[in-house]
Structures are given as structure tokens and as C-alpha cells.
Enzyme design. Sequence first.
Site, PDB file in Angstrom:
ATOM      1  N   GLU A  93     -22.865  11.687  -2.671  1.00  0.00           N
ATOM      2  CA  GLU A  93     -24.167  11.191  -2.213  1.00  0.00           C
ATOM      3  C   GLU A  93     -24.642  12.025  -1.024  1.00  0.00           C
ATOM      4  O   GLU A  93     -23.838  12.638  -0.342  1.00  0.00           O
ATOM      5  CB  GLU A  93     -24.030   9.733  -1.731  1.00  0.00           C
ATOM      6  CG  GLU A  93     -23.158   8.853  -2.599  1.00  0.00           C
ATOM      7  CD  GLU A  93     -23.929   8.300  -3.760  1.00  0.00           C
ATOM      8  OE1 GLU A  93     -25.182   8.346  -3.702  1.00  0.00           O
ATOM      9  OE2 GLU A  93     -23.300   7.848  -4.734  1.00  0.00           O
ATOM     10  N   ARG A 120       0.838  -1.206   0.000  1.00  0.00           N
ATOM     11  CA  ARG A 120       0.000   0.000   0.000  1.00  0.00           C
ATOM     12  C   ARG A 120       0.876   1.261   0.000  1.00  0.00           C
ATOM     13  O   ARG A 120       0.564   2.241  -0.677  1.00  0.00           O
ATOM     14  CB  ARG A 120      -0.932   0.005   1.216  1.00  0.00           C
ATOM     15  CG  ARG A 120      -1.988  -1.092   1.184  1.00  0.00           C
ATOM     16  CD  ARG A 120      -2.936  -1.002   2.367  1.00  0.00           C
ATOM     17  NE  ARG A 120      -3.811   0.168   2.298  1.00  0.00           N
ATOM     18  CZ  ARG A 120      -4.932   0.207   1.593  1.00  0.00           C
ATOM     19  NH1 ARG A 120      -5.335  -0.835   0.914  1.00  0.00           N
ATOM     20  NH2 ARG A 120      -5.665   1.305   1.574  1.00  0.00           N
ATOM     21  N   GLY A 180     -16.005  14.508   1.058  1.00  0.00           N
ATOM     22  CA  GLY A 180     -15.605  13.164   0.646  1.00  0.00           C
ATOM     23  C   GLY A 180     -15.683  12.126   1.736  1.00  0.00           C
ATOM     24  O   GLY A 180     -14.939  11.154   1.731  1.00  0.00           O
ATOM     25  N   HIS A 194      -6.897   8.819  11.686  1.00  0.00           N
ATOM     26  CA  HIS A 194      -6.631   7.385  11.602  1.00  0.00           C
ATOM     27  C   HIS A 194      -5.145   7.087  11.480  1.00  0.00           C
ATOM     28  O   HIS A 194      -4.749   6.030  11.002  1.00  0.00           O
ATOM     29  CB  HIS A 194      -7.412   6.765  10.431  1.00  0.00           C
ATOM     30  CG  HIS A 194      -8.899   6.762  10.664  1.00  0.00           C
ATOM     31  ND1 HIS A 194      -9.813   6.498   9.671  1.00  0.00           N
ATOM     32  CD2 HIS A 194      -9.624   6.999  11.791  1.00  0.00           C
ATOM     33  CE1 HIS A 194     -11.051   6.570  10.182  1.00  0.00           C
ATOM     34  NE2 HIS A 194     -10.957   6.880  11.458  1.00  0.00           N
TER      35      HIS A 194
END
Length: 247
Positions: free
Chosen positions: A216, A71, A188, A120
Amino acid sequence: MQALPAGLLDRLAACRRLLVLTGAGVSAASGIPTFRDPGDGLWARFRPEDLATPAAFARDPQLVWRWYQWRRRLIAGASPNAAHRAIAALEQLLPRVAVVTQNVDGLHQRAGSSVVIEFHGSIWHDRCSAGCGRRCPADPALDEPPRCADCSAAMRPDVVWFGEGIPPDALNAALEAAAVCDALLVAGTAGVVEPAASLARIAAEHDALLIEANLETTPLSPLADCRLAGDVAQTLPALCAALNRIP
Ligand SMILES: [Zn+2]
């Protein structure tokens, strides 16, 4: 794509402290793989829920480590996109801007944002898995987790894994920023994951302007003064341009 109504744009232009809360949607245009992406052949058979946990690291530290190194290499090859750059540019337009991000990729910093609270953690750092507190920059070239220089336990990526809490320092800094901001831009992120949702509630409680930029509608939408529907890589640059036009 709708613009911010003139009255709200003036309110944003007059704000002294803007807090921006960002999630995976902001990094999407940079091609950062989310946990929902299956990954390439090597990793497609693993579920992130089975790798990004303390139990997985205890069981097979090298496997989890190699997944994170993969990653890290992907993210190293990515660049900040127009959404990151627009958020960084807000610092030229408003007196104080702080970013709270759920992303671990460091792209806000690379785009030039100067105050970034990483909810995070950061994929670019390691920390001691035994919890002695040692933290150091990650070396993407290592095949195995390095040993802690203080207590010789394995070092692990300094990110929040499934089942782990938000780092207390980041949580406190974010809650403080939410309590004093006069505008909150949520970009976002679905905003449903606590404590991110609490930031919006705290801001709403003292009548901060709440703008949501998202593809959305989300559970935060009813709280928002305005919704910028669409891709944040388009709506946020447009927002910056509109602010820039205010005399
Ligand atoms: Zn240690």
C-alpha cells in the site's frame, strides 16, 4: 510490478551504505502470525493489547509467558522467505548493508543478514523483568518464566511491549545508521510508527535515495524517490536481480 527506473538503479548500485528498514510485511510470507491474527482456539479470546504489556505480565506472568512460548513455537516452525533472502543477498552486491527491523522473529539473521538492529527486541531472548539488566537466550520448553540468576525476579521476553520505548542502544544505532546511509530501503512497514518514520526523514534530509517497497502507499510515500508496489517477497528478489545485472 514496476522496476526501479534505470537512473535510480544506478544510484542504488553506487551506494556505499544501504540501510534497510523492515516491518511485519517482510515476515508475512513466512506465515508469522501478526498481532492482528486471532490465533488458535486457546488464544483467540485474548487481545494482544491485553497480553503484551508490563501490566499484564505483573498481573499474570504465567499467562503472558505461555502466550509467548506459543508464539515462539510457531516462529520456530517458520522459515525465512524470499524477501529475507533478497535482503541478505544485498550484502553481496553493495559494500555495507544494515537492517533495522521492527520484527522480533530473528528471520533476517537466519536468512544470513549480518548487521541487524532489532527495534522491538528479540523473541529469542529473555530479560529480567526487574530491570537488573540480565539477558539470556530463551528456552521455548519452559512452562513458567524462569527466575533471574542475579536478582531472582521473573524473566520476561526481551521484546518491546505496548507502552514501552525502543531500547536506547537499538534506537541510537538506527539513528546513526540513518544519518550516514546514502540509500534507505523501507520494506513491508507502514512506517507511521515513530521512531521508524524519523529514520526516513533523517535519510531524506541528507538526500539519501529513498525506496519504498510495500503493498500500500504509506505516509512515507511522498518522500520516496521510488515505490515498488506489490508483495515484498516478489519485489525485493526482482530488485536484487536487477542490481545483479548491472556490470
Ligand atoms: Zn534480575
